[in-house]
Design a protein around this motif. Structure first.
Motif, PDB file in Angstrom:
ATOM      1  N   ASP A  46       0.799  -1.193  -0.073  1.00 29.95           N
ATOM      2  CA  ASP A  46      -0.174  -0.113  -0.020  1.00 29.95           C
ATOM      3  C   ASP A  46       0.834   1.181   0.195  1.00 29.95           C
ATOM      4  N   PRO A  47       0.900   1.786  -1.001  1.00 27.19           N
ATOM      5  CA  PRO A  47       1.728   3.231  -1.034  1.00 27.19           C
ATOM      6  C   PRO A  47       1.622   4.219  -0.141  1.00 27.19           C
ATOM      7  N   ALA A  48       0.163   4.034   0.420  1.00 21.59           N
ATOM      8  CA  ALA A  48      -0.168   5.295   1.319  1.00 21.59           C
ATOM      9  C   ALA A  48       0.352   5.127   2.620  1.00 21.59           C
ATOM     10  N   ILE A  49       0.915   3.843   3.016  1.00 21.74           N
ATOM     11  CA  ILE A  49       1.639   3.534   4.399  1.00 21.74           C
ATOM     12  C   ILE A  49       2.973   3.741   4.516  1.00 21.74           C
ATOM     13  N   GLY A  50       3.342   4.510   5.371  1.00 21.47           N
ATOM     14  CA  GLY A  50       4.645   4.947   5.554  1.00 21.47           C
ATOM     15  C   GLY A  50       5.354   4.081   6.669  1.00 21.47           C
ATOM     16  N   CYS A  51       4.734   3.581   7.613  1.00 23.57           N
ATOM     17  CA  CYS A  51       5.575   3.103   8.806  1.00 23.57           C
ATOM     18  C   CYS A  51       4.525   2.075   9.374  1.00 23.57           C
ATOM     19  N   ILE A  52       4.621   0.947   9.952  1.00 29.35           N
ATOM     20  CA  ILE A  52       3.999   0.025  10.554  1.00 29.35           C
ATOM     21  C   ILE A  52       4.392  -0.216  12.066  1.00 29.35           C
ATOM     22  N   VAL A  53       3.398  -0.281  13.032  1.00 29.29           N
ATOM     23  CA  VAL A  53       3.375  -0.524  14.242  1.00 29.29           C
ATOM     24  C   VAL A  53       2.988  -1.912  14.638  1.00 29.29           C
ATOM     25  N   LEU A  54       3.938  -2.564  15.475  1.00 21.69           N
ATOM     26  CA  LEU A  54       3.294  -4.067  15.904  1.00 21.69           C
ATOM     27  C   LEU A  54       3.303  -3.930  17.455  1.00 21.69           C
ATOM     28  N   THR A  55       2.093  -4.572  17.715  1.00 23.15           N
ATOM     29  CA  THR A  55       2.021  -4.407  19.315  1.00 23.15           C
ATOM     30  C   THR A  55       1.108  -5.409  19.589  1.00 23.15           C
ATOM     31  N   GLY A  56       1.008  -5.528  21.183  1.00 21.70           N
ATOM     32  CA  GLY A  56       0.387  -6.680  21.887  1.00 21.70           C
ATOM     33  C   GLY A  56      -0.709  -6.147  22.951  1.00 21.70           C
ATOM     34  N   SER A  57      -0.869  -6.814  23.835  1.00 22.75           N
ATOM     35  CA  SER A  57      -1.628  -6.242  24.910  1.00 22.75           C
ATOM     36  C   SER A  57      -0.933  -5.471  26.259  1.00 22.75           C
ATOM     37  N   ILE A 196       7.458   9.097  11.439  1.00 22.39           N
ATOM     38  CA  ILE A 196       8.281   8.557  10.341  1.00 22.39           C
ATOM     39  C   ILE A 196       7.570   8.521   9.068  1.00 22.39           C
ATOM     40  N   ALA A 197       6.089   8.328   9.063  1.00 20.29           N
ATOM     41  CA  ALA A 197       5.311   8.080   7.835  1.00 20.29           C
ATOM     42  C   ALA A 197       5.165   9.376   7.057  1.00 20.29           C
ATOM     43  N   ALA A 198       5.465  10.602   7.899  1.00 18.09           N
ATOM     44  CA  ALA A 198       5.429  11.895   7.199  1.00 18.09           C
ATOM     45  C   ALA A 198       6.899  12.055   6.150  1.00 18.09           C
ATOM     46  N   LYS A 199       7.552  11.358   6.735  1.00 16.64           N
ATOM     47  CA  LYS A 199       9.278  11.639   5.986  1.00 16.64           C
ATOM     48  C   LYS A 199       8.897  11.276   4.308  1.00 16.64           C
ATOM     49  N   SER A 200       9.926  11.167   3.635  1.00 19.68           N
ATOM     50  CA  SER A 200       9.892  10.775   2.238  1.00 19.68           C
ATOM     51  C   SER A 200      10.121   9.286   2.434  1.00 19.68           C
ATOM     52  N   LEU A 201       9.248   8.515   1.759  1.00 24.71           N
ATOM     53  CA  LEU A 201       9.357   7.091   1.961  1.00 24.71           C
ATOM     54  C   LEU A 201      10.598   6.389   1.365  1.00 24.71           C
ATOM     55  N   PRO A 202      11.054   6.996   0.197  1.00 26.74           N
ATOM     56  CA  PRO A 202      12.775   6.498  -0.201  1.00 26.74           C
ATOM     57  C   PRO A 202      13.653   6.656   0.733  1.00 26.74           C
ATOM     58  N   SER A 203      13.584   7.904   1.448  1.00 27.01           N
ATOM     59  CA  SER A 203      14.813   7.966   2.599  1.00 27.01           C
ATOM     60  C   SER A 203      14.438   7.042   3.751  1.00 27.01           C
ATOM     61  N   ALA A 204      13.277   6.888   4.035  1.00 23.34           N
ATOM     62  CA  ALA A 204      12.774   6.065   5.547  1.00 23.34           C
ATOM     63  C   ALA A 204      13.382   4.466   4.974  1.00 23.34           C
ATOM     64  N   LEU A 205      13.079   4.304   3.736  1.00 17.07           N
ATOM     65  CA  LEU A 205      13.269   2.692   3.278  1.00 17.07           C
ATOM     66  C   LEU A 205      14.989   2.687   3.410  1.00 17.07           C
ATOM     67  N   MET A 206      15.616   3.659   2.790  1.00 16.88           N
ATOM     68  CA  MET A 206      17.202   3.701   2.644  1.00 16.88           C
ATOM     69  C   MET A 206      17.959   3.816   4.122  1.00 16.88           C
ATOM     70  N   VAL A 207      17.201   4.405   5.013  1.00 16.26           N
ATOM     71  CA  VAL A 207      17.616   4.376   6.447  1.00 16.26           C
ATOM     72  C   VAL A 207      17.807   3.087   7.019  1.00 16.26           C
ATOM     73  N   LYS A 208      16.574   2.477   6.770  1.00 18.24           N
ATOM     74  CA  LYS A 208      16.227   0.963   7.471  1.00 18.24           C
ATOM     75  C   LYS A 208      17.365   0.077   6.734  1.00 18.24           C
ATOM     76  N   GLU A 209      17.372   0.259   5.375  1.00 16.84           N
ATOM     77  CA  GLU A 209      18.560  -0.703   4.730  1.00 16.84           C
ATOM     78  C   GLU A 209      19.642  -0.469   5.157  1.00 16.84           C
ATOM     79  N   HIS A 237      13.006  13.934  -6.457  1.00 18.27           N
ATOM     80  CA  HIS A 237      11.976  15.132  -6.076  1.00 18.27           C
ATOM     81  C   HIS A 237      12.013  15.486  -4.725  1.00 18.27           C
ATOM     82  N   ASP A 238      12.035  14.415  -3.796  1.00 12.44           N
ATOM     83  CA  ASP A 238      11.779  14.959  -2.322  1.00 12.44           C
ATOM     84  C   ASP A 238      13.279  15.382  -1.860  1.00 12.44           C
ATOM     85  N   GLN A 239      14.452  14.984  -2.577  1.00  9.73           N
ATOM     86  CA  GLN A 239      15.543  15.683  -1.988  1.00  9.73           C
ATOM     87  C   GLN A 239      15.681  17.240  -2.344  1.00  9.73           C
TER      88      GLN A 239
END
Ligand code: HXC
Length: 257
Positions: A46-57, A196-209, A237-239
């Protein structure tokens, strides 16, 4: 998709996965791991999603792999039925994943949290690798990721004694990025995920990688890799937008392109 062991929601640009087997303290059975992967597949696509959260109880992020599901397995079954491939896929995702951990994160639960990119813990969180108490050892990367996160001495302490460590100790040891009061956990995690989701997604993916690369290669190779990706972002463009916005004293309007 009708999930039975997790809840899946979208909150703005953040995808939220909540483990939901309260009767078993979110013990991670095969179905639950498969459902996490299905949810993550959707968020990754989903291109609209920029970050994922995983949680429990509040009581348990996850009390480990499901012991009752595992207990009668034979060696050939365990070896041939490559269940770990499903676990590994969680750690191989491209989009940033934040673990919001309250209560027990034990065994496979601790390993699952460590597959995420960073952990924000509630003050009641308890981490541990108690597999030795069951006559086994961590099997979803715990000996490796915990050692990289907290160093040899504390990893040996936790894996050999099977004891739990509280949130304060986990933060001191570097396993946890920050601790927040239990009542504020999801508010604080969502703030971080929204940021995080408000950043440029390519930058966020590259930070992670690139940060993850630090665990795989020499310093020189890692720096070389970083430099290549850094340079590549000047084709986006985002740079241009990010740097223009800074110079013009306004907020950037990133387009993920
Ligand atoms: C299956 C589990 C479970 C688990 C808890 N439950 N943990 N079921 N697998 N990992 C179930 C209990 O059997 C119980 O079910 C219910 O959840 C509530 O648990 P209690 O023990 O009654 O709760 P409490 O007294 O509060 O103790 C909490 C706890 C304890 C300290 C977390 O449940 C515990 O020690 N759990 C096991 C932790 C562990 O060893 N994890 C590592 C698993 S091996 P009933 O039906 O009786 O109410 C592993 C290997 C990973 O993770 C390898 C990768 C595949």
């Amino acid at each position: 998709m009708a999930y039975e062991t997790i809840l899946v929601e979208t909150k703005g640009k953040v995808g939220l996965v909540t483990l939901n087997r309260p009767q078993a303290l979110n013990a991670l059975n095969g179905q639950l791991i498969a459902e996490i992967n299905t949810a993550l597949d959707g968020f990754e696509r989903d291109p609209a999603i920029g970050c994922i959260v995983l949680t429990g109880s509040e009581k348990a992020f996850a009390a480990g792999a499901d012991i009752k599901e595992m207990q009668d397995r034979t060696y050939p079954e365990t070896y041939l039925d490559d269940k770990f491939a499903d676990w590994d896929r969680i750690g191989q995702r491209r989009k940033p994943i934040v673990a919001a951990v309250a209560g027990f994160a034990l065994g496979g639960g601790c390993e699952l949290a460590m597959m995420c990119d960073f952990i924000i813990a509630a003050d009641n969180a308890k981490f541990g690798q108690p597999e030795i108490n069951l006559g086994v050892i961590p099997g979803a990367g715990g000996t490796q990721r915990l050692t990289r996160a907290v160093g040899k001495s504390k990893a040996m302490d936790l894996c050999l004694t099977g004891r739990m460590m509280d949130a304060a100790e986990a933060e001191r040891a570097g396993l946890v990025a920050r601790i927040v009061p239990l009542a504020d956990l999801m508010t604080e995690v969502m703030k971080a995920a929204d940021a995080i989701a408000a950043k440029s997604l390519p930058s966020a993916l590259m930070v992670k990688e690139t940060v993850n690369r630090a665990f795989e290669v020499t310093l020189a190779e890692g720096v070389r890799f970083e430099r290549r990706l850094f340079s590549s972002l000047f084709a986006t463009h985002d740079q241009k937008e990010g740097m223009a916005a800074f110079a013009e004293k306004r907020k950037p309007a990133f387009k993920n392109s």
